[in-house]
Design a protein around this motif. Structure first.
Motif, PDB file in Angstrom:
ATOM      1  N   ARG A 296       0.048  -7.761   8.135  1.00 22.30           N
ATOM      2  CA  ARG A 296       0.221  -7.761   7.191  1.00 22.30           C
ATOM      3  C   ARG A 296       2.301  -6.710   7.227  1.00 22.30           C
ATOM      4  O   ARG A 296       2.575  -6.975   6.691  1.00 22.30           O
ATOM      5  N   GLU A 297       1.381  -5.485   8.050  1.00 23.12           N
ATOM      6  CA  GLU A 297       2.648  -5.006   8.162  1.00 23.12           C
ATOM      7  C   GLU A 297       4.735  -5.911   8.825  1.00 23.12           C
ATOM      8  O   GLU A 297       5.321  -5.682   8.252  1.00 23.12           O
ATOM      9  N   GLU A 298       3.941  -6.755   9.748  1.00 20.40           N
ATOM     10  CA  GLU A 298       4.651  -8.173  10.316  1.00 20.40           C
ATOM     11  C   GLU A 298       4.899  -8.850   9.380  1.00 20.40           C
ATOM     12  O   GLU A 298       6.701  -9.179   8.908  1.00 20.40           O
ATOM     13  N   ARG A 299       4.203  -9.077   8.035  1.00 20.45           N
ATOM     14  CA  ARG A 299       4.805  -9.842   7.286  1.00 20.45           C
ATOM     15  C   ARG A 299       5.409  -8.671   5.894  1.00 20.45           C
ATOM     16  O   ARG A 299       6.699  -9.526   5.884  1.00 20.45           O
ATOM     17  N   PHE A 300       5.456  -8.011   5.922  1.00 25.11           N
ATOM     18  CA  PHE A 300       6.142  -6.881   5.470  1.00 25.11           C
ATOM     19  C   PHE A 300       7.472  -7.075   5.614  1.00 25.11           C
ATOM     20  O   PHE A 300       8.753  -6.734   5.217  1.00 25.11           O
ATOM     21  N   VAL A 301       7.480  -6.830   7.067  1.00 21.25           N
ATOM     22  CA  VAL A 301       9.403  -6.383   7.700  1.00 21.25           C
ATOM     23  C   VAL A 301       9.520  -7.678   7.496  1.00 21.25           C
ATOM     24  O   VAL A 301      10.826  -8.030   7.180  1.00 21.25           O
ATOM     25  N   SER A 302       9.344  -9.029   7.701  1.00 21.64           N
ATOM     26  CA  SER A 302       9.881 -10.818   7.638  1.00 21.64           C
ATOM     27  C   SER A 302      10.270 -10.650   6.026  1.00 21.64           C
ATOM     28  O   SER A 302      11.139 -11.644   5.722  1.00 21.64           O
ATOM     29  N   GLN A 303       8.654 -10.826   5.383  1.00 20.89           N
ATOM     30  CA  GLN A 303       9.274 -11.258   4.342  1.00 20.89           C
ATOM     31  C   GLN A 303      10.670 -10.830   3.569  1.00 20.89           C
ATOM     32  O   GLN A 303      10.590 -11.388   3.000  1.00 20.89           O
ATOM     33  N   TYR A 304       9.996  -8.648   3.187  1.00 21.28           N
ATOM     34  CA  TYR A 304      10.571  -8.142   2.721  1.00 21.28           C
ATOM     35  C   TYR A 304      12.235  -7.544   2.969  1.00 21.28           C
ATOM     36  O   TYR A 304      12.092  -6.388   2.047  1.00 21.28           O
ATOM     37  N   GLY A 305      11.658  -7.757   4.070  1.00 27.54           N
ATOM     38  CA  GLY A 305      12.658  -7.359   4.638  1.00 27.54           C
ATOM     39  C   GLY A 305      13.153  -5.529   5.047  1.00 27.54           C
ATOM     40  O   GLY A 305      13.813  -4.412   5.325  1.00 27.54           O
ATOM     41  N   LEU A 315       1.297   0.713   3.322  1.00 26.03           N
ATOM     42  CA  LEU A 315       0.119   0.183   4.229  1.00 26.03           C
ATOM     43  C   LEU A 315      -1.182   1.196   4.305  1.00 26.03           C
ATOM     44  O   LEU A 315      -1.914   1.052   4.745  1.00 26.03           O
ATOM     45  N   SER A 316      -0.585   2.496   4.281  1.00 22.08           N
ATOM     46  CA  SER A 316      -1.181   3.265   4.542  1.00 22.08           C
ATOM     47  C   SER A 316      -2.467   3.828   3.735  1.00 22.08           C
ATOM     48  O   SER A 316      -3.657   4.041   3.648  1.00 22.08           O
ATOM     49  N   GLU A 317      -1.997   2.439   2.404  1.00 22.98           N
ATOM     50  CA  GLU A 317      -3.897   2.573   1.062  1.00 22.98           C
ATOM     51  C   GLU A 317      -2.458   1.139   1.076  1.00 22.98           C
ATOM     52  O   GLU A 317      -2.509   0.767   0.699  1.00 22.98           O
ATOM     53  N   PRO A 318      -4.540   0.173   1.510  1.00 24.31           N
ATOM     54  CA  PRO A 318      -4.360  -0.818   0.968  1.00 24.31           C
ATOM     55  C   PRO A 318      -3.838  -1.255  -0.848  1.00 24.31           C
ATOM     56  O   PRO A 318      -3.442  -1.974  -0.964  1.00 24.31           O
ATOM     57  N   ALA A 319      -4.390  -0.073  -1.585  1.00 19.25           N
ATOM     58  CA  ALA A 319      -3.867  -0.160  -2.978  1.00 19.25           C
ATOM     59  C   ALA A 319      -3.281  -0.391  -3.199  1.00 19.25           C
ATOM     60  O   ALA A 319      -2.298  -0.827  -4.056  1.00 19.25           O
ATOM     61  N   LEU A 320      -1.670   0.598  -2.245  1.00 18.69           N
ATOM     62  CA  LEU A 320      -0.519   0.548  -2.668  1.00 18.69           C
ATOM     63  C   LEU A 320       0.495  -0.403  -2.144  1.00 18.69           C
ATOM     64  O   LEU A 320       1.339  -1.117  -2.353  1.00 18.69           O
ATOM     65  N   ALA A 321      -0.237  -1.183  -0.816  1.00 15.91           N
ATOM     66  CA  ALA A 321       0.151  -2.012  -0.222  1.00 15.91           C
ATOM     67  C   ALA A 321      -0.165  -3.315  -1.370  1.00 15.91           C
ATOM     68  O   ALA A 321       0.830  -3.931  -1.728  1.00 15.91           O
ATOM     69  N   ASP A 322      -0.869  -3.065  -2.192  1.00 17.46           N
ATOM     70  CA  ASP A 322      -0.971  -4.040  -2.894  1.00 17.46           C
ATOM     71  C   ASP A 322      -0.105  -4.297  -4.365  1.00 17.46           C
ATOM     72  O   ASP A 322       0.868  -4.755  -4.961  1.00 17.46           O
ATOM     73  N   TYR A 323       0.158  -2.937  -5.002  1.00 16.99           N
ATOM     74  CA  TYR A 323       0.205  -2.549  -5.879  1.00 16.99           C
ATOM     75  C   TYR A 323       2.318  -2.690  -5.846  1.00 16.99           C
ATOM     76  O   TYR A 323       2.842  -3.413  -6.114  1.00 16.99           O
ATOM     77  N   PHE A 324       2.302  -2.382  -4.583  1.00 17.97           N
ATOM     78  CA  PHE A 324       4.066  -2.867  -3.527  1.00 17.97           C
ATOM     79  C   PHE A 324       4.246  -4.433  -3.577  1.00 17.97           C
ATOM     80  O   PHE A 324       5.658  -4.834  -4.335  1.00 17.97           O
ATOM     81  N   GLU A 325       3.233  -5.126  -3.583  1.00 18.45           N
ATOM     82  CA  GLU A 325       3.445  -6.803  -3.028  1.00 18.45           C
ATOM     83  C   GLU A 325       3.377  -7.237  -5.258  1.00 18.45           C
ATOM     84  O   GLU A 325       4.333  -8.169  -5.331  1.00 18.45           O
ATOM     85  N   GLN A 326       2.521  -6.034  -5.771  1.00 19.11           N
ATOM     86  CA  GLN A 326       2.964  -7.145  -6.655  1.00 19.11           C
ATOM     87  C   GLN A 326       4.590  -6.815  -7.869  1.00 19.11           C
ATOM     88  O   GLN A 326       5.046  -7.585  -8.706  1.00 19.11           O
ATOM     89  N   VAL A 327       4.843  -5.488  -7.418  1.00 19.97           N
ATOM     90  CA  VAL A 327       5.728  -4.416  -7.321  1.00 19.97           C
ATOM     91  C   VAL A 327       7.065  -6.326  -7.778  1.00 19.97           C
ATOM     92  O   VAL A 327       7.803  -6.033  -8.404  1.00 19.97           O
ATOM     93  N   ALA A 328       7.398  -5.953  -6.264  1.00 23.59           N
ATOM     94  CA  ALA A 328       7.631  -7.204  -5.243  1.00 23.59           C
ATOM     95  C   ALA A 328       7.876  -8.620  -5.913  1.00 23.59           C
ATOM     96  O   ALA A 328       9.160  -9.215  -6.104  1.00 23.59           O
ATOM     97  N   ALA A 329       6.492  -9.022  -6.095  1.00 18.46           N
ATOM     98  CA  ALA A 329       6.767 -10.173  -6.526  1.00 18.46           C
ATOM     99  C   ALA A 329       7.478 -10.750  -8.119  1.00 18.46           C
ATOM    100  O   ALA A 329       8.627 -11.282  -8.597  1.00 18.46           O
ATOM    101  N   GLU A 330       7.265  -9.154  -9.046  1.00 20.57           N
ATOM    102  CA  GLU A 330       7.559  -9.617 -10.314  1.00 20.57           C
ATOM    103  C   GLU A 330       9.146  -9.082 -10.584  1.00 20.57           C
ATOM    104  O   GLU A 330       9.926 -10.134 -10.945  1.00 20.57           O
ATOM    105  N   VAL A 331       9.553  -8.674  -9.389  1.00 21.09           N
ATOM    106  CA  VAL A 331      11.594  -7.969  -9.748  1.00 21.09           C
ATOM    107  C   VAL A 331      11.598  -9.056  -8.662  1.00 21.09           C
ATOM    108  O   VAL A 331      13.406  -9.270  -8.753  1.00 21.09           O
TER     109      VAL A 331
END
Ligand code: ADP
Ligand code: MG
Ligand code: ZN
Length: 469
Positions: A296-305, A315-331
């Motif tokens: 997932r870390e590698e994906r965050f680097v390549s997919q989101y820069g 990634l320290s907490e899966p819920a935080l990582a999920d939250y970030f991905e939701q925000v990223a998708a909407e923005v």
């Protein structure tokens, strides 16, 4: 001088019930001695029945670490007396652990490192002593809570590496949903072994028992290394010993030397048959594996820069990582989403989850991107919504008009002229080459407009006016 460190890590598995009985395992806030039964209290004749969920969780950890799961593993009894151990023995796995081998990669100061795993086994926890001024009390709620113990090879080279390794292990455990791995609650704790060597071979080790914070692990190991270095420098030899760690005093406390080492009289547990792990079960566990954090870390680097460091925090907490991905998708902009989540939201992120909804945060970020409100005012709104526990959307609706970003060219030009006229010295300073005078003038207009001015536009206008008076 080389440092060798190996860890024995205990992880509390987040199963609903205990390892060998139907008692609830979430003892953390339960009143003392309310989660017990004849099995976990070791009553004569009571028989243990293994918890399938615990075995599956342990298998998930084993597979994630690339360890080899043994087709057949068995339980052993580790015999000792202690007031928090009513049975007089702990059920563990010694001769044939659940899995052997494997490794875990981590990073320290930007450098990639990898630690080999020696073995991984399942065991039950003991109870707890509670020390009071009137004496020690015993709470049996923790008796029989399932643990997985992970033993590393002595591949860590510094106390800091030990800390970073544990952090990465915690992230892994959380992403596997097998444990909250909260060190403060004792869900993740470790015994740390250290030796120094002058000839590249392992030296005589000392062990520090029951470390329950990242800081404690690093400090205790640093202290142990310091003591050993002193001994070796004086030409003395290290005596193999076990210590505790006094966090308050920052000092090691000697518990026993090798001569007094326990003899646990391990023998095969007669009340349990061997664990047979079928290929079918392994396949099933493998199919249920979530995306591993390093993938997932590698994906965050390549997919989101993102930088690896930013990705690691998210990634320290899966819920935080999920939250970030939701925000990223909407923005629709991962870097912008990460910047907001990391610098504005993270400090409000408690155990209870997100302080504002992902959709609401995304809406705010979009307003800033569309230059409808300034970043400064947007941060203010976010803080207000969190402080007053009102929905961000509501705060936003109430304040949006009042905070609407001022980006009208003519209006900004007029305000810029006013600021220059009111502060001739700053204008002269800028013309004389003092760049920071521009920031002062921007600040004056910001103040006059309650932070509503479009900062980028305003700065351009000011520069233009100052260069062509
Ligand atoms: P013990 O029998 O004392 O428990 P083990 O060989 O089982 O010792 O190892 C326990 C842990 O100590 C392992 O994590 C291992 O990597 C680590 N270890 C063993 N020997 C050394 C050493 N000389 N220096 C540092 N760590 C060591
Ligand atoms: Mg050992
Ligand atoms: Zn029980």
């Amino acid at each position: 001088m080389e440092t060798f460190i190996g860890l024995e890590i205990h992880v509390q598995l987040a199963t609903r019930t205990k390892l060998f009985c139907p008692c609830r395992a979430d003892y953390f806030q339960a009143p003392p001695n309310t989660l017990t039964c004849p099995v976990c209290l070791g009553m004569p004749g009571a028989l243990p029945v293994p918890n399938r969920q615990a075995v599956e969780y342990a298998l998930r950890v084993a597979l994630a670490l690339g360890a080899k799961v043994q087709e057949k593993s068995a339980f052993d009894r580790k015999n000792y007396f202690y007031p928090d151990l009513p049975k007089g023995y702990q059920i563990t796995q010694r001769a044939t652990p659940l899995a052997v081998g494997g490794s875990l990669g981590f990073r320290v100061d930007g450098e990639k490192r990898r630690v080999r795993i020696r073995e991984l086994h399942i065991e039950e926890d003991a109870g707890k002593l509670i020390h009071t001024p009137d004496g020690a009390l015993v709470d049996m709620n923790r008796c029989g809570v399932p643990l997985v113990e992970i033993v590393t090879e002595p591949d860590l080279r510094s106390p800091k590496e030990a800390r970073e390794f544990l952090r990465v292990l915690r992230t892994l455990l959380r992403h596997l949903f097998v444990s909250n791995a909260d060190m403060e609650k004792g869900e993740l704790r470790c015994d740390a072994n250290l030796s120094l060597s002058q000839d590249g071979r392992l030296g005589t080790k000392v062990e520090v028992k029951n470390l329950n914070s990242f800081r404690g692990v690093e400090r205790a190991l640093a202290r142990a290394a310091e003591l050993q270095a002193q001994l070796l420098a004086n030409g003395q030899r290290v005596v193999q010993a076990t210590y505790g760690w006094d966090e308050g005093r920052g000092e090691l406390v000697l518990q026993r030397e090798k001569e007094e080492a326990h003899d646990y009289r391990y023998f095969p547990e007669p009340d349990l048959v061997a664990l047979e792990i079928s290929q079918g079960l392994l396949k099933q566990v493998e199919q249920g594996m979530p995306e591993l954090p390093w993938v997932r870390e590698e994906r965050f680097v390549s997919q989101y820069g993102l930088s690896p460091g930013e990705a690691a925090v998210l990634l320290s907490e899966p819920a935080l990582a999920d939250y970030f991905e939701q925000v990223a998708a909407e923005v629709g902009d991962g870097r912008e989403a990460a910047s907001w989540v990391l610098s504005e939201l993270l400090r409000f992120w408690g155990g209870a989850g997100p302080p504002v909804g992902a959709g609401e945060l995304a809406q705010l970020i979009r307003l800033v991107a569309d230059r409808k409100i300034s970043r400064t005012n947007a941060k203010g709104l976010l803080e207000e919504a969190i402080a007053t526990e009102r929905p961000l959307a509501e705060v936003l609706a109430a304040k949006k008009g009042e905070l609407a970003q001022l980006s009208d060219e003519e209006e900004l030009r007029r305000l810029a002229r006013e600021a220059i006229a009111a502060h001739p010295q700053a204008a002269a300073d800028f013309r004389a080459g003092k760049a920071q005078a521009l920031g002062f003038l921007v600040g004056q207009v910001m103040r006059a407009t309650g932070g509503r001015a479009d900062a980028r536009k305003l700065s351009n206008i000011l520069q233009e006016l100052l260069s062509n008076p």
